[in-house]
Design a protein around this motif. Sequence first.
Motif, PDB file in Angstrom:
ATOM      1  N   THR A   1       0.821  -1.224   0.000  1.00 15.21           N
ATOM      2  CA  THR A   1       0.000   0.000   0.000  1.00 15.21           C
ATOM      3  C   THR A   1       0.852   1.270   0.000  1.00 15.21           C
ATOM      4  O   THR A   1       0.373   2.315  -0.417  1.00 15.21           O
ATOM      5  CB  THR A   1      -0.952   0.029   1.213  1.00 15.21           C
TER       6      THR A   1
ATOM      7  N   CYS B   1       0.767   3.157  -3.324  1.00 15.09           N
ATOM      8  CA  CYS B   1      -0.528   3.497  -3.925  1.00 15.09           C
ATOM      9  C   CYS B   1      -0.545   4.882  -4.578  1.00 15.09           C
ATOM     10  O   CYS B   1      -1.139   5.047  -5.646  1.00 15.09           O
ATOM     11  CB  CYS B   1      -1.640   3.411  -2.884  1.00 15.09           C
TER      12      CYS B   1
ATOM     13  N   CYS C   1      -5.908   0.509  -1.607  1.00 15.82           N
ATOM     14  CA  CYS C   1      -5.371   1.854  -1.812  1.00 15.82           C
ATOM     15  C   CYS C   1      -6.410   2.903  -1.431  1.00 15.82           C
ATOM     16  O   CYS C   1      -7.602   2.730  -1.668  1.00 15.82           O
ATOM     17  CB  CYS C   1      -4.965   2.053  -3.271  1.00 15.82           C
TER      18      CYS C   1
END
Length: 159
Positions: free
Chosen positions: A26, A29, A102
């Motif tokens: 993440t 993202c 995300c």
Amino acid sequence: MFRFVSAFVVLSVATCAWAYSDGAPTAVCDDMTPKHPFEPQKSKLPYTVSIEKSSLKPGEETDITISGKEFKGFLIQVRNGEKAIGSFEIDPRDKNAKNVACHGSPKSAATHTNASPKKSVTLKWKAPQQKGNFEVYVTVATDGAQFWAKQNVGNIVVN
């Protein structure tokens, strides 16, 4: 001592290069750039990204396919401005793709699950209830040293 330092440097670079062989975290993202010890390619994306249907109603699905020469990694998002939107519907048995949460949305991006060579991946994207003109972005990695980051490859209109 020189051997020790040399071995440490080699292992450090190898670790960085393979750090995300099981998919993008993440942390990437926003900029969609792998944290490999190399810069993204500046040339044109040498892969084809096809969108089955570029006009959808809220809640409808379309297939998005990345194909071309062999690649090892990818990250894909459909964005409304700077935020990933909609959801990628990935079969739990899929051996090449998984979701990434995300921008606070659990299925808003998709990435690879392994570094095995792939010639094509097809992902099912489900449109949000929100209407709008959304942009499709991909990052594709041929390997740890050669990758194209945050490439705008098309639009999907939800109306």
